[in-house]
Scaffold this motif. Structure first.
Motif, PDB file in Angstrom:
ATOM      1  N   LEU A  39      22.245  99.369  47.347  1.00 35.70           N
ATOM      2  CA  LEU A  39      23.498  98.670  47.610  1.00 35.70           C
ATOM      3  C   LEU A  39      24.284  99.406  48.696  1.00 35.70           C
ATOM      4  N   GLU A  40      24.352 100.715  48.583  1.00 30.90           N
ATOM      5  CA  GLU A  40      25.073 101.522  49.572  1.00 30.90           C
ATOM      6  C   GLU A  40      24.462 101.359  50.962  1.00 30.90           C
ATOM      7  N   GLN A  41      23.134 101.371  51.033  1.00 31.92           N
ATOM      8  CA  GLN A  41      22.455 101.203  52.320  1.00 31.92           C
ATOM      9  C   GLN A  41      22.727  99.820  52.901  1.00 31.92           C
ATOM     10  N   ARG A  42      22.727  98.817  52.046  1.00 33.87           N
ATOM     11  CA  ARG A  42      22.978  97.447  52.511  1.00 33.87           C
ATOM     12  C   ARG A  42      24.414  97.305  53.023  1.00 33.87           C
ATOM     13  N   ILE A  43      25.368  97.891  52.321  1.00 38.17           N
ATOM     14  CA  ILE A  43      26.765  97.840  52.753  1.00 38.17           C
ATOM     15  C   ILE A  43      26.906  98.529  54.108  1.00 38.17           C
ATOM     16  N   LYS A  44      26.275  99.679  54.255  1.00 37.38           N
ATOM     17  CA  LYS A  44      26.328 100.423  55.523  1.00 37.38           C
ATOM     18  C   LYS A  44      25.734  99.584  56.653  1.00 37.38           C
ATOM     19  N   SER A  45      24.595  98.964  56.406  1.00 36.87           N
ATOM     20  CA  SER A  45      23.941  98.153  57.436  1.00 36.87           C
ATOM     21  C   SER A  45      24.811  96.977  57.858  1.00 36.87           C
ATOM     22  N   VAL A  46      25.385  96.294  56.888  1.00 41.42           N
ATOM     23  CA  VAL A  46      26.246  95.150  57.197  1.00 41.42           C
ATOM     24  C   VAL A  46      27.469  95.613  57.979  1.00 41.42           C
ATOM     25  N   CYS A  47      28.033  96.741  57.577  1.00 46.47           N
ATOM     26  CA  CYS A  47      29.194  97.303  58.273  1.00 46.47           C
ATOM     27  C   CYS A  47      28.857  97.575  59.741  1.00 46.47           C
ATOM     28  N   VAL A  48      27.751  98.266  59.986  1.00 45.65           N
ATOM     29  CA  VAL A  48      27.357  98.615  61.355  1.00 45.65           C
ATOM     30  C   VAL A  48      27.076  97.355  62.170  1.00 45.65           C
ATOM     31  N   GLU A  49      26.278  96.445  61.604  1.00 44.12           N
ATOM     32  CA  GLU A  49      25.913  95.227  62.330  1.00 44.12           C
ATOM     33  C   GLU A  49      27.131  94.380  62.662  1.00 44.12           C
ATOM     34  N   THR A  50      28.026  94.251  61.702  1.00 39.18           N
ATOM     35  CA  THR A  50      29.206  93.411  61.904  1.00 39.18           C
ATOM     36  C   THR A  50      30.164  94.034  62.914  1.00 39.18           C
ATOM     37  N   ALA A  51      30.439  95.308  62.742  1.00 40.56           N
ATOM     38  CA  ALA A  51      31.421  95.968  63.613  1.00 40.56           C
ATOM     39  C   ALA A  51      30.883  96.198  65.027  1.00 40.56           C
ATOM     40  N   ALA A  52      29.578  96.460  65.155  1.00 39.11           N
ATOM     41  CA  ALA A  52      29.006  96.741  66.476  1.00 39.11           C
ATOM     42  C   ALA A  52      28.754  95.467  67.271  1.00 39.11           C
TER      43      ALA A  52
END
Length: 139
Positions: A39-52
């Motif tokens: 879950l933590e990895q998925r949240i991090k990935s979504v955060c990076v993809e969305t913000a970048a």
């Protein structure tokens, strides 16, 4: 007198349901804790993809800040799920890869908690509106 009687009986009537929910939460917590790194990895990935938004240089710079955001967020989601009477339904949604009504309740409770708001304060607001509100550009 009926109100007094209702106040006296309510805890007795709710006790079995509360006990069942507590047992369910205690039994599911280890399973939820096992899912937390994913879950933590998925949240991090979504955060990076969305913000970048496709910018590779920005994505690299966002890895650590998004990881720092993902840790408490995943912890909150696991805790709120474990404490919820909907925990079994949320776990089922997680296993299926769905995001349903039960998961939405947990996400809203966690968001409220992280913002310092009362636990159920965001429940009446559709999640889509919350996301849109946070995504609006600030002037």
């Amino acid at each position: 007198m009926p109100a007094l009687l209702a106040n006296l009986l309510a805890p007795a009537l709710l006790a079995p349901a509360l006990l069942a929910n507590a047992l369910q939460a205690n039994l599911l917590l280890p399973v939820l804790q096992l899912l937390r790194p994913q879950l933590e990895q998925r949240i991090k990935s979504v955060c990076v993809e969305t913000a970048a938004a496709g910018n590779g240089n920005l994505a690299a710079q966002l890895e650590e800040p998004c990881a720092q955001l993902a840790r408490p967020t995943s912890k909150c989601l696991v805790e709120e799920t474990a404490e919820s009477p909907r925990s079994l339904a949320v776990l089922g949604e997680m296993v299926r890869g769905d995001f349903g009504a039960d998961s939405e309740v947990v996400v809203k409770r966690c968001l409220a908690r992280m913002l310092g708001l009362p636990a159920n304060s965001l429940q009446p607001i559709p999640l889509k509106e919350l996301v849109q509100g946070f995504a609006k550009p600030r002037r």
